[in-house]
Design a protein around this motif. Structure first.
Motif, PDB file in Angstrom:
ATOM      1  N   ARG A 135      44.573  42.952  44.338  1.00  0.00           N
ATOM      2  CA  ARG A 135      45.657  43.143  43.359  1.00  0.00           C
ATOM      3  C   ARG A 135      45.505  42.195  42.174  1.00  0.00           C
ATOM      4  NH1 ARG A 135      48.552  43.911  48.116  1.00  0.00           N
ATOM      5  NH2 ARG A 135      49.303  41.778  48.160  1.00  0.00           N
ATOM      6  N   ILE A 136      45.171  40.937  42.441  1.00  0.00           N
ATOM      7  CA  ILE A 136      44.958  39.962  41.362  1.00  0.00           C
ATOM      8  C   ILE A 136      43.811  40.421  40.465  1.00  0.00           C
ATOM      9  CG2 ILE A 136      44.164  37.611  40.836  1.00  0.00           C
ATOM     10  CD1 ILE A 136      45.618  36.712  43.428  1.00  0.00           C
ATOM     11  N   LEU A 137      42.706  40.827  41.080  1.00  0.00           N
ATOM     12  CA  LEU A 137      41.525  41.238  40.327  1.00  0.00           C
ATOM     13  C   LEU A 137      41.770  42.527  39.539  1.00  0.00           C
ATOM     14  CD1 LEU A 137      38.878  40.471  43.094  1.00  0.00           C
ATOM     15  CD2 LEU A 137      39.356  39.081  41.064  1.00  0.00           C
ATOM     16  N   LYS A 138      42.466  43.474  40.166  1.00  0.00           N
ATOM     17  CA  LYS A 138      42.775  44.733  39.473  1.00  0.00           C
ATOM     18  C   LYS A 138      43.655  44.472  38.258  1.00  0.00           C
ATOM     19  CE  LYS A 138      44.501  49.383  40.171  1.00  0.00           C
ATOM     20  NZ  LYS A 138      45.191  50.319  41.024  1.00  0.00           N
ATOM     21  N   ASP A 139      44.632  43.604  38.415  1.00  0.00           N
ATOM     22  CA  ASP A 139      45.501  43.235  37.298  1.00  0.00           C
ATOM     23  C   ASP A 139      44.671  42.621  36.168  1.00  0.00           C
ATOM     24  OD1 ASP A 139      47.946  42.855  35.906  1.00  0.00           O
ATOM     25  OD2 ASP A 139      48.107  40.808  36.672  1.00  0.00           O
ATOM     26  N   GLY A 140      43.720  41.768  36.529  1.00  0.00           N
ATOM     27  CA  GLY A 140      42.842  41.154  35.530  1.00  0.00           C
ATOM     28  C   GLY A 140      42.023  42.183  34.782  1.00  0.00           C
ATOM     29  N   GLN A 141      41.534  43.186  35.502  1.00  0.00           N
ATOM     30  CA  GLN A 141      40.766  44.252  34.854  1.00  0.00           C
ATOM     31  C   GLN A 141      41.660  45.102  33.954  1.00  0.00           C
ATOM     32  OE1 GLN A 141      38.942  46.194  38.258  1.00  0.00           O
ATOM     33  NE2 GLN A 141      37.034  45.055  37.987  1.00  0.00           N
ATOM     34  N   GLU A 142      42.839  45.448  34.458  1.00  0.00           N
ATOM     35  CA  GLU A 142      43.749  46.294  33.683  1.00  0.00           C
ATOM     36  C   GLU A 142      44.221  45.604  32.408  1.00  0.00           C
ATOM     37  OE1 GLU A 142      46.732  47.377  36.542  1.00  0.00           O
ATOM     38  OE2 GLU A 142      45.517  49.037  37.332  1.00  0.00           O
ATOM     39  N   ARG A 143      44.343  44.291  32.436  1.00  0.00           N
ATOM     40  CA  ARG A 143      44.751  43.534  31.251  1.00  0.00           C
ATOM     41  C   ARG A 143      43.570  43.245  30.315  1.00  0.00           C
ATOM     42  NH1 ARG A 143      48.999  38.737  32.642  1.00  0.00           N
ATOM     43  NH2 ARG A 143      50.354  39.854  34.087  1.00  0.00           N
ATOM     44  N   GLY A 144      42.383  43.588  30.774  1.00  0.00           N
ATOM     45  CA  GLY A 144      41.200  43.338  29.959  1.00  0.00           C
ATOM     46  C   GLY A 144      40.728  41.899  29.998  1.00  0.00           C
ATOM     47  N   GLU A 145      41.248  41.120  30.975  1.00  0.00           N
ATOM     48  CA  GLU A 145      40.861  39.712  31.103  1.00  0.00           C
ATOM     49  C   GLU A 145      39.647  39.531  32.012  1.00  0.00           C
ATOM     50  OE1 GLU A 145      44.260  37.391  32.316  1.00  0.00           O
ATOM     51  OE2 GLU A 145      45.548  38.321  30.814  1.00  0.00           O
ATOM     52  N   MET A 146      39.365  40.559  32.804  1.00  0.00           N
ATOM     53  CA  MET A 146      38.226  40.497  33.720  1.00  0.00           C
ATOM     54  C   MET A 146      37.342  41.706  33.486  1.00  0.00           C
ATOM     55  SD  MET A 146      39.910  39.216  37.311  1.00  0.00           S
ATOM     56  CE  MET A 146      40.869  37.709  37.425  1.00  0.00           C
ATOM     57  N   ARG A 147      36.051  41.524  33.715  1.00  0.00           N
ATOM     58  CA  ARG A 147      35.074  42.584  33.510  1.00  0.00           C
ATOM     59  C   ARG A 147      35.195  43.639  34.608  1.00  0.00           C
ATOM     60  NH1 ARG A 147      30.889  42.554  36.972  1.00  0.00           N
ATOM     61  NH2 ARG A 147      30.573  40.707  38.251  1.00  0.00           N
ATOM     62  N   PHE A 149      34.029  45.399  37.811  1.00  0.00           N
ATOM     63  CA  PHE A 149      33.249  45.111  39.020  1.00  0.00           C
ATOM     64  C   PHE A 149      33.940  45.806  40.173  1.00  0.00           C
ATOM     65  CE2 PHE A 149      35.989  41.416  38.054  1.00  0.00           C
ATOM     66  CZ  PHE A 149      36.864  41.469  39.122  1.00  0.00           C
ATOM     67  N   ASP A 150      33.273  45.895  41.295  1.00  0.00           N
ATOM     68  CA  ASP A 150      33.846  46.504  42.487  1.00  0.00           C
ATOM     69  C   ASP A 150      34.874  45.542  43.079  1.00  0.00           C
ATOM     70  OD1 ASP A 150      34.030  46.946  45.500  1.00  0.00           O
ATOM     71  OD2 ASP A 150      32.900  48.726  44.877  1.00  0.00           O
ATOM     72  N   LEU A 151      36.130  45.970  43.101  1.00  0.00           N
ATOM     73  CA  LEU A 151      37.217  45.099  43.567  1.00  0.00           C
ATOM     74  C   LEU A 151      37.011  44.625  45.000  1.00  0.00           C
ATOM     75  CD1 LEU A 151      40.293  47.019  42.102  1.00  0.00           C
ATOM     76  CD2 LEU A 151      39.351  44.846  41.295  1.00  0.00           C
ATOM     77  N   ARG A 152      36.633  45.541  45.868  1.00  0.00           N
ATOM     78  CA  ARG A 152      36.486  45.179  47.283  1.00  0.00           C
ATOM     79  C   ARG A 152      35.372  44.161  47.491  1.00  0.00           C
ATOM     80  NH1 ARG A 152      38.132  48.475  52.204  1.00  0.00           N
ATOM     81  NH2 ARG A 152      39.791  48.523  50.706  1.00  0.00           N
ATOM     82  N   VAL A 153      34.242  44.373  46.833  1.00  0.00           N
ATOM     83  CA  VAL A 153      33.110  43.446  46.977  1.00  0.00           C
ATOM     84  C   VAL A 153      33.493  42.061  46.463  1.00  0.00           C
ATOM     85  CG1 VAL A 153      30.763  42.922  46.183  1.00  0.00           C
ATOM     86  CG2 VAL A 153      31.343  45.241  46.904  1.00  0.00           C
ATOM     87  N   MET A 154      34.107  42.007  45.277  1.00  0.00           N
ATOM     88  CA  MET A 154      34.479  40.708  44.696  1.00  0.00           C
ATOM     89  C   MET A 154      35.545  40.014  45.555  1.00  0.00           C
ATOM     90  SD  MET A 154      33.732  38.562  42.288  1.00  0.00           S
ATOM     91  CE  MET A 154      32.956  39.513  40.973  1.00  0.00           C
ATOM     92  N   ALA A 155      36.561  40.766  45.978  1.00  0.00           N
ATOM     93  CA  ALA A 155      37.632  40.172  46.793  1.00  0.00           C
ATOM     94  C   ALA A 155      37.076  39.637  48.112  1.00  0.00           C
ATOM     95  CB  ALA A 155      38.730  41.200  47.049  1.00  0.00           C
ATOM     96  N   ALA A 156      36.210  40.409  48.762  1.00  0.00           N
ATOM     97  CA  ALA A 156      35.627  39.972  50.034  1.00  0.00           C
ATOM     98  C   ALA A 156      34.759  38.736  49.838  1.00  0.00           C
ATOM     99  CB  ALA A 156      34.802  41.099  50.655  1.00  0.00           C
ATOM    100  N   THR A 157      34.025  38.678  48.722  1.00  0.00           N
ATOM    101  CA  THR A 157      33.163  37.528  48.450  1.00  0.00           C
ATOM    102  C   THR A 157      33.990  36.268  48.214  1.00  0.00           C
ATOM    103  OG1 THR A 157      31.521  39.013  47.487  1.00  0.00           O
ATOM    104  CG2 THR A 157      31.308  36.680  46.965  1.00  0.00           C
ATOM    105  N   ILE A 158      35.065  36.396  47.453  1.00  0.00           N
ATOM    106  CA  ILE A 158      35.953  35.248  47.215  1.00  0.00           C
ATOM    107  C   ILE A 158      36.561  34.790  48.539  1.00  0.00           C
ATOM    108  CG2 ILE A 158      38.112  34.500  46.129  1.00  0.00           C
ATOM    109  CD1 ILE A 158      37.406  36.575  43.852  1.00  0.00           C
ATOM    110  N   GLN A 159      37.050  35.755  49.330  1.00  0.00           N
ATOM    111  CA  GLN A 159      37.684  35.414  50.603  1.00  0.00           C
ATOM    112  C   GLN A 159      36.716  34.682  51.526  1.00  0.00           C
ATOM    113  OE1 GLN A 159      40.921  35.794  51.208  1.00  0.00           O
ATOM    114  NE2 GLN A 159      40.704  34.786  53.183  1.00  0.00           N
ATOM    115  N   ARG A 160      35.489  35.184  51.623  1.00  0.00           N
ATOM    116  CA  ARG A 160      34.509  34.521  52.497  1.00  0.00           C
ATOM    117  C   ARG A 160      34.182  33.128  51.989  1.00  0.00           C
ATOM    118  NH1 ARG A 160      36.633  37.997  54.091  1.00  0.00           N
ATOM    119  NH2 ARG A 160      35.940  39.850  55.170  1.00  0.00           N
TER     120      ARG A 160
END
Length: 196
Positions: A135-147, A149-160
């Motif tokens: 949700r944080i990453l999707k919001d960043g993409q929707e606001r144009g603040e983040m590039r 990328f695949d949300l699930r891959v990035m979220a899982a990588t951050i979590q790990r």
């Protein structure tokens, strides 16, 4: 009035048992966490007091996991909610999880022992749901603040990346967790930001 006294006493006793369970699992390992050892650590006269409050070891393990996960959620959630931007929320999440792991070493070590033993697996929710990060990453993409990328891959990588902190602390108890968090924040800021 008597019912309130009993429920308060029951809540206190359950907390005492959970604290003792966390201490035993964290210091001696999940396999050593018998009701006998937990009762000894809690200063209880009998294991029946544990059985009175918890139907069995599965229920006690579930309560331990819920207790630790709720603690993380409350701590990290408050930090994340105080931030306005997606990048700020992501930074708060990373710093919050690392800080919690540093300041709550026994509960985090106990959670790690439980998950690694397989005692918290089939038919139960995953120990590391990443929907909050998505949700944080999707919001960043929707606001144009983040590039993009695949949300699930990035979220899982951050979590790990944040989940590894309790492992790091076991091998290096003097780990500078603040510096560790700063490095992760920088890494994931660079990984998610829009190229200018």
């Amino acid at each position: 009035m008597q019912v309130t006294t009993r429920s308060v006493a029951s809540t206190v006793r359950r907390a005492q048992i959970l604290d003792a369970t966390i201490e035993v699992v964290a210091s001696e390992g999940f396999a050593s966490a018998s009701f006998k050892r937990i009762a000894e650590r809690a200063g209880l006269s009998s294991t029946r007091l544990i059985s009175y409050h918890f139907a069995g070891k599965d229920e006690l393990v579930s309560a331990l996991v819920e207790h630790v996960v709720e603690g993380i959620g409350e701590h990290v959630g408050a930090l994340v909610m105080a931030e306005k931007s997606p990048q700020g929320r992501l930074k708060a999440y990373i710093e919050g999880v690392v800080e919690y792991a540093d300041t709550h070493r026994a509960p985090m070590a106990a959670l790690l022992q439980v998950v690694m033993s397989g005692a918290w697996s089939e038919g139960k929710p995953a120990s590391s749901d990443v929907s909050h990060l998505e949700r944080i990453l999707k919001d960043g993409q929707e606001r144009g603040e983040m590039r993009a990328f695949d949300l699930r891959v990035m979220a899982a990588t951050i979590q790990r990346a944040v989940e590894t902190v309790p492992f790091q602390l076991q091998t290096d108890p003097d780990l500078d967790c603040a510096a560790y968090a700063r490095e992760l924040v920088e890494l994931f800021d660079r990984a998610t930001r829009v190229d200018l």
